[in-house]
Design an enzyme around this catalytic site. Structure first.
Site, PDB file in Angstrom:
ATOM      1  N   ASP A  99       0.935  -0.598   0.021  1.00 26.82           N
ATOM      2  CA  ASP A  99      -0.432   0.171   0.406  1.00 26.82           C
ATOM      3  C   ASP A  99       1.069   1.362  -0.095  1.00 26.82           C
ATOM      4  O   ASP A  99       1.482   1.513   1.002  1.00 26.82           O
ATOM      5  CB  ASP A  99      -0.989  -0.033   1.087  1.00 26.82           C
ATOM      6  CG  ASP A  99      -2.343   1.027   1.224  1.00 26.82           C
ATOM      7  OD1 ASP A  99      -2.027   2.122   0.337  1.00 26.82           O
ATOM      8  OD2 ASP A  99      -2.964   1.118   1.545  1.00 26.82           O
TER       9      ASP A  99
ATOM     10  N   ASP B 141      -0.956   5.139  -7.058  1.00 26.98           N
ATOM     11  CA  ASP B 141      -1.639   4.179  -5.220  1.00 26.98           C
ATOM     12  C   ASP B 141      -1.818   2.510  -6.029  1.00 26.98           C
ATOM     13  O   ASP B 141      -1.760   2.594  -7.417  1.00 26.98           O
ATOM     14  CB  ASP B 141      -3.019   5.056  -5.317  1.00 26.98           C
ATOM     15  CG  ASP B 141      -3.881   4.116  -4.002  1.00 26.98           C
ATOM     16  OD1 ASP B 141      -2.685   3.532  -3.186  1.00 26.98           O
ATOM     17  OD2 ASP B 141      -4.217   4.363  -4.106  1.00 26.98           O
TER      18      ASP B 141
END
Length: 448
Positions: free
Chosen positions: A131, A332
């Site tokens: 992440d 992301d």
């Protein structure tokens, strides 16, 4: 399964997509049998993720308000394409030594192999999701009753079995730097809490232990959340999150002194392929990368941004006004669908539809409004799409990064003032290098 060959003497870790038949966890039967999260759930959760990124960008000092969250009504919390790796948590010793670093917060890298090191025995494998838009790494820790913790395929990490585990005291530097993730103190042990876009959360003891990425790369005193309570639904294939954001708590920040604040990954085109994750500069000639500046905002240090300048469809630039992209685009690893300013998206959609006019259009699917019915079509030819970043860094997308479930894999933000988000569908097969220390992002096509 297609494999990639690891280079010698680097912190190379294989990477694959959650829910795929190439999954590294042991519970692959359901995925291999085609039991997948629904597209509706996937896109709903993806929108929650994108909304959360935008909220944090627009209100840097805000904290998540669970009362305003949108709890999922069905399916799993993390249903979008997730890049995951397996790492070893902790160690076992025949005679557990006194841990002298409990009062500190220093992190060191031990390049030695785990075997044959003073009686140090391997810890337990934990499958974690990469992440790039979060800071605190965590895994579920015993005691972790189910519920509130979620079932996981891997053996639960039990800190009492590790000879290198330590909980941080409440007055330690590591505890004090938690900032918005701090959650008080219990028995002089630092507590953390992280919340996610749908109102789910993890909380427990902020701790440190040995993290083994591969047989030759270990991170001593790695700081992470030892989760004892999970609220919400989490995927059973994974034990937690490996945070790579720009905050001081992330793996990228903790290993900066050794690896020069550089990490990279390549996301595979489908779950039948493997990608990779690497700490440190890539062992590939610099000439094979296109490079663009990395944008950082000290008010939101978690995020890494780049400046998109234009989009090319079938060799033709859209020539969108530069002001439309002024807010930059967040890189992301967990958002699936790329978000664009509405003006840019409308231009892309028009150009794409024009070149796909020979195919039957289908009804929209959630946030995806340019979809096609390929029933009976033996071969689909999509127009080439390239993203052009600052300094003329043009990155052509792999065909797998253009269509998603038969739809154009892009969506529009609410308005042009919002930052874009470069999702993981568009990143597929591209090695993305985050040179945080050097303030640059590199892209290399066909890397996995």
């Amino acid at each position: 399964m297609t494999t990639v060959t690891p280079p010698a003497n680097v912190s190379w870790v294989p990477l694959d997509f959650q829910h795929g038949p190439c999954s590294s966890s042991d519970s692959n039967a359901a995925a291999a049998a085609g039991v997948q999260p629904s597209l509706v759930d996937l896109l709903r959760q993806d929108q929650l993720r994108a909304d959360d990124v935008q909220r944090r960008l627009q209100s840097p000092n805000s904290t998540y308000d669970e009362s305003k969250g949108q709890a999922g009504t069905s399916g799993e919390t993390d249903t979008s394409y997730q890049a995951k790796v397996r790492a070893q948590w902790g160690s076992r010793t025949r005679n557990r030594p006194t841990n002298e670093k409990q009062q500190g917060s220093q992190v060191s890298i031990d390049p030695a192999a785990t075997s044959g090191d003073g009686g140090l025995l391997p810890g337990v494998i934990q499958t974690v999701v990469l992440d790039t838009a979060s800071d605190v790494a965590w895994v579920q820790c015993v005691p972790c009753p189910v519920p509130p913790c979620h079932p996981q395929t891997d053996t639960f990490y039990d800190p009492t079995n590790s000879g290198t585990y330590a909980a941080f005291p409440c007055n330690s530097p590591a505890c004090r730097q938690l900032g918005p993730y701090a959650n008080g103190c219990i028995n002089n042990q630092c507590q953390y809490r992280v919340t996610y876009p749908d109102g789910s959360s993890t909380s427990g003891t902020y701790s440190s232990d040995l993290l083994t990425l591969n047989p030759t790369t270990r991170v001593s005193n790695f700081q992470f959340g030892c989760s004892h309570v999970d609220q919400g639904n989490f995927d059973t294939q994974t034990a937690g999150i490996m945070a790579l954001g720009g905050g001081p708590e992330s793996l990228a920040s903790q290993t900066a002194a050794t690896y020069g604040s550089v990490f990279a990954y390549c996301l595979p085109p489908t779950a039948s392929y493997l990608g990779f994750f690497v700490l440190g500069a890539p062992r590939v000639a610099a000439s094979r990368f296109v490079v663009t500046p990395m944008l950082r905002d000290p008010r939101v240090p978690t995020f890494y941004r780049v400046l998109l300048r234009d989009i090319v469809v079938a060799g033709q630039r859209l020539n969108v006004a530069p002001a439309v992209f002024a807010a930059g685009s967040v890189l992301d690893s967990r958002t699936a669908i790329t978000r664009l300013p509405p003006t840019a998206y409308q231009a892309l959609r028009a150009a794409f539809r024009s070149r796909m006019s020979t195919y039957r259009m289908a009804a929209p699917k959630g946030i995806l409004d340019t979809c096609y019915d390929f029933t009976g079509v033996r071969s689909v030819k999509v127009p080439r799409i390239a993203l052009v970043f600052d300094r003329n860094a043009a990155v052509e997308l792999d065909p797998s990064g253009i269509l998603f479930n038969g739809c154009l894999a892009f969506a529009a933000n609410a308005d042009d003032r919002m930052a874009g988000i470069l999702g993981n569908v568009q990143q597929q097969t591209i090695e993305v290098v985050y040179d945080v220390g050097g303030g640059a992002v590199g892209f290399r096509r066909n890397a996995c």
